[in-house]
Design an enzyme around this catalytic site. Structure first.
Site, PDB file in Angstrom:
ATOM      1  CB  CYS A  69      -2.287  -1.314  -0.780  1.00 24.60           C
ATOM      2  SG  CYS A  69      -1.280  -1.402  -2.119  1.00 24.60           S
ATOM      3  CG  HIS A 110      -1.751  -4.056   4.599  1.00 21.73           C
ATOM      4  ND1 HIS A 110      -2.624  -3.956   3.597  1.00 21.73           N
ATOM      5  CD2 HIS A 110      -0.689  -3.540   3.756  1.00 21.73           C
ATOM      6  CE1 HIS A 110      -2.479  -3.387   2.309  1.00 21.73           C
ATOM      7  NE2 HIS A 110      -1.332  -3.168   2.482  1.00 21.73           N
ATOM      8  CG  HIS A 158      -1.480  -6.628  -1.967  1.00 23.78           C
ATOM      9  ND1 HIS A 158      -2.705  -6.020  -1.771  1.00 23.78           N
ATOM     10  CD2 HIS A 158      -0.490  -5.699  -1.548  1.00 23.78           C
ATOM     11  CE1 HIS A 158      -2.506  -4.887  -1.311  1.00 23.78           C
ATOM     12  NE2 HIS A 158      -1.225  -4.708  -1.191  1.00 23.78           N
TER      13      HIS A 158
END
Lengths: 85, 403, 358
Positions: B164, B297, B332
């Site tokens: 990620c 995040h 995401h």
């Protein structure tokens, strides 16, 4: 119940690839995580998969799962009350 | 002092739309792109919400300038092409042909969005002809090469995959190469298309919330996945000024570190995240008080938000700058998250707005801080910190500053 | 690109030959007839504890072991950074998770395959085991994957103001399914020769399959180095003329004439489509130059250049050129300057100049 626990121990050994361990090496009440068997968070997810595949028990909440998976005893009790297969 | 690297072009596609303006509008109006599933073929179509781009692969092909139908381009490649097309609406392509440049892309599962549909056929002796076109697309470099070939460019190319944090790492490599004089410019970013593979992967980790995700909330249950792609043009400030380019932001600091703690979980105290933000600040020559907004995040998983929240609190104290996760807007987007949120950080600077953390209700019990929940205009932003953390203990922080 | 040379302090390769035990890596030479050079798995319990190892697929064990052994041999407990490349990551884990996803219709899936198929999972483990909290990066770029790792390491050591040690390496895995898939796009030969006869069949397309893990502990400090990687070039699908220009350029950067090249490490793969590129490289040799190759021993895969770099470093260490890798004997008495030219199935070429240290 004793049969279930024995089967369950063998399933745990197989699914987590606990090489060299036998069902009698796992104490019914010993903690599976932390200082007991030393399993980790990914093992706990694999044990939930074991419950789903073998007993039709689906655990959605990881925190609830942690309680059910404390020991072979707690797992076996939960299975007896909730199994669908 | 070394010369500064600046961002002079942005191309973006996400569940919020295509191009900077569509994103500014959606962020300002609190319009989320996370919705019930419309395109992804999954048995959970009625169960989950996703940040899908509501364009079929044919529609994306047409947008990118490709023939529709089985054209051998996976959705991952098509999203990358779409983001590149958007970038090139603001950047003269001849600029990328005139002097040495790098194209640094990132993704996490290559063309899995297509391969998971045709995999069993691909293994059979008599694979269908239309599937042969996709046979080697389960490869992260595929989308990189597709973009380069489509636009007939000959850059230094690289593809990064650090889960990620992938496309945040593209920024770092691009900036380093420019500073060392290896290339004059770099197009950096990444993209990922939704797939059953990643949806079920995160679901098997019990990391997916079936409803809208709630970053930094006591009752968060996990993430919503999304898809998207983004690219940014980087160059030296002096080069940008010499050609009269519009400077969107300065990439004033960055850091890449590793937790060295666990295969998937961050260190519970947020030690890795803390150190990464600290190193990025040190590189930018800034103090904590200089940061005016943090784009966190904030995946809304138990582990990430606890670790990141504690890290922000430890570094900035109990009265930190406004921080928010923009994942409730886009989902995401995995490899694309770093570049998309980097772009949001730059949009925040450009529009002088603090983007709200949607779906937040209850402060986490282990934290004394909570995210910004309302849009703030005329926010007086100077420096914005953007975090991206991933599996494998991978941590990246970027700092963007007003030009 | 001229940057800080990479001093190679240690090199560890796990391949289809016994390179893990360097001394006897060609005794005996292993060959196969089915086009699939699978690696010899060493004892993985040396660097990975029993609790961690029980869930790991072979690629993870292999990558972790090659990396940790490289650090071990270099005497470095914690490097300053870890840079790893893989074209396809742990293919077995990807296959396990994808098959379960399809066969179980997205229900009750084990997360292990998903986690371990993540391209940076070996990075994460190496960081944990070596307690390296510094720079950590993963490149996934087909035939230039290892090259990008080495490039990043050079860049990092060029930026460094003090002595640094980095762990850089790459790995890839061959599986029966992956072999089937790549066969369909002419990656492998239709008529598979014995691996040792690979180059006799360079009139047909394709190569033979292989896999491996290759890790190098590198530094900007020459202390304890056995060789140095002085320059690196990546040429995307070059024409013969572009390759020639690339070779001229990399030799000039290092003030080397053709006569100075003691060894050409040639990544020839027996594919007719790359023969003109291989010939171009070989035509640059003088009578001094010994030409060696390695893909008949390790097979072709996206990070096979790791075997070539390991071999270049090995020749510098031992100053001996085994006959099993030699295809043309040159007159030079020592191994000082090596030109490494790797060609991939896609027609990409990487060039490296490796020089012995001491």
């Amino acid at each position: 119940m004793e049969d279930l626990k024995r089967t369950l121990k063998q399933q745990i050994i197989d699914s987590l690839n606990l090489q060299g361990m036998k069902p009698e090496d796992i104490d019914d009440n010993a903690p599976l995580f932390g200082e007991g068997l030393g399993l980790d968070s990914i093992d706990s997810l694999e044990l939930m998969v074991l419950l789903e595949r073998n007993y039709g028990i689906k655990i959605e909440d990881a925190r609830e799962g942690r309680k059910i998976l404390s020991s072979v005893q707690t797992m076996a009790e939960y299975i007896q009350q909730n199994k669908k297969i | 002092m070394a010369e500064r690297v600046v961002v002079t072009g942005i191309g973006i596609i996400s569940a919020l739309g295509t191009g900077m303006q569509a994103h500014v509008t959606a962020l300002r109006n609190k319009q989320s792109g996370v919705k019930p599933i419309s395109l992804l073929k999954t048995r959970y179509a009625n169960d989950f919400v996703l940040g899908e781009i509501r364009m079929t692969s044919d529609e994306l092909s047409a947008y990118a300038g490709l023939p529709v139908g089985d054209n051998g381009h996976t959705r991952t490649a098509l999203l990358s092409l779409a983001a590149m097309k958007d970038l090139l609406e603001h950047v003269d392509i001849e600029l990328l042909r005139a002097e040495p440049f790098a194209f640094i892309n990132a993704n996490t599962v290559g063309g899995m969005s297509k391969m998971e549909d045709i995999y069993m056929d691909v293994l059979r002796p008599d694979t269908k002809q239309e599937n042969i076109k996709y046979i080697d697309t389960l490869d992260c470099a595929e989308s990189t090469e597709r973009v380069v070939n489509f636009y007939n460019l000959k850059p230094f190319t690289a593809t990064i995959s650090t889960a990620c944090s992938s496309s945040s790492n593209s920024f770092i490599l691009g900036a380093r190469m420019i500073k060392q004089g290896i290339v004059k410019r770099a197009v950096v970013g990444g993209g990922d298309a939704l797939s059953r593979f990643t949806l079920n992967g995160f679901y098997s980790l019990k990391n997916v919330d079936k409803n809208l995700c709630k970053p930094f909330d006591q009752n968060r249950l996990g993430l919503n996945l999304g898809e998207g792609a983004g690219f940014c043009l980087l160059e030296l400030e002096s080069d940008a000024k010499a050609r009269g380019a519009n400077i969107i932001a300065v990439l004033s600091g960055y850091a890449n570190t590793n937790d060295a703690y666990h295969p998937t979980a961050p260190s519970p105290t947020g030690e890795g995240a803390y150190r990464t933000m600290q190193e990025a600040l040190a590189m930018a020559g800034l103090e904590t008080k200089d940061i005016s907004y943090i784009n966190a995040h904030g995946t809304a998983t138990q582990n990430n938000d606890a670790a990141e929240g504690l890290a922000i609190q430890k570094l900035f104290g109990t009265n930190p700058p406004p921080f928010s996760s923009t994942k409730p807007f886009t989902g995401h987007t995995l490899a694309a998250a770093g570049v998309i949120e980097g772009i949001f950080s730059m949009l925040a600077l450009q529009e002088q707005m603090i983007i709200p953390n949607m779906n937040f209700e209850t402060r986490m019990e282990e934290l004394a801080i909570q995210p910004a929940t309302e849009l703030v205009e005329n926010a007086g932003l100077q420096h914005v910190l953007s975090n991206s953390f991933g599996f494998g203990g991978s941590n990246v922080s970027l700092i963007f500053s007003k030009p | 690109m001229t940057m800080q040379p990479l001093y190679i302090i240690s090199a560890c390769s796990i391949t289809a030959q016994d390179t893990y035990n360097r001394e006897n890596f060609l005794n005996p030479v292993r060959s196969i007839d089915d086009g699939r050079l699978f690696v010899i798995d060493p004892d993985y319990t040396k660097y990975i504890n029993p609790v961690a190892i029980r869930r790991m697929s072979r690629m993870l064990k292999r990558g972790i072991t090659a990396g940790m052994r490289s650090l071990d041999e270099a005497g470095i407990k914690t490097p300053d950074g870890i840079i790893v490349g893989t074209s396809r990551g742990s293919v077995t884990d990807m296959e396990i998770f994808l098959h379960e996803l399809i066969e179980l219709d997205e229900q009750a899936l084990n997360p292990a395959g998903f986690i371990q198929s993540t391209y940076n999972s070996v990075n994460g483990w190496l960081a944990m085991l070596s307690k390296c909290t510094g720079y950590n990066q993963t490149y996934v770029h087909r035939g230039f994957t290892l090259e990008l790792c080495l490039f990043d390491a050079m860049l990092m050591l060029s930026e460094a103001k003090e002595k640094k040690h980095l762990l850089a390496g790459a790995f890839d895995e061959l599986t029966p399914e992956y072999f089937t898939i790549r066969t369909k796009i002419n990656y492998y030969k239709e008529q598979l020769p014995n691996s040792l006869n690979l180059y006799k069949h360079d009139d047909s397309t394709g190569s033979i399959g292989g896999e491996g893990a290759h890790f190098f502990t590198v530094s900007n400090d020459p202390a304890n180095a056995t060789s140095s990687l002085r320059s690196l070039a990546m040429l995307q699908k070059p024409t013969v003329a572009e390759l020639q220009a690339g070779i001229d350029n990399i030799l000039k950067e290092n003030n080397l004439d053709k006569e100075d090249i003691d060894v050409l490490v040639c990544g020839m793969n027996g594919d007719s489509r790359t023969r003109s590129l291989v010939d171009t490289a070989i035509n640059n040799c003088s009578a001094n130059t010994t030409v060696v190759n390695f893909k008949h021993l390790g097979g072709e895969y996206d990070t096979a250049s790791g075997f070539g770099l390991w071999l270049a470093d090995h020749l510098c260490r031992t100053q001996l050129i085994p006959s099993e890798v030699t295809c043309k004997v040159g007159t030079s008495a020592s191994v000082k300057n090596i030109l490494f030219c790797n060609t991939t199935i896609m027609g990409n070429v990487s060039l490296m100049v490796v020089t012995s240290v001491n």
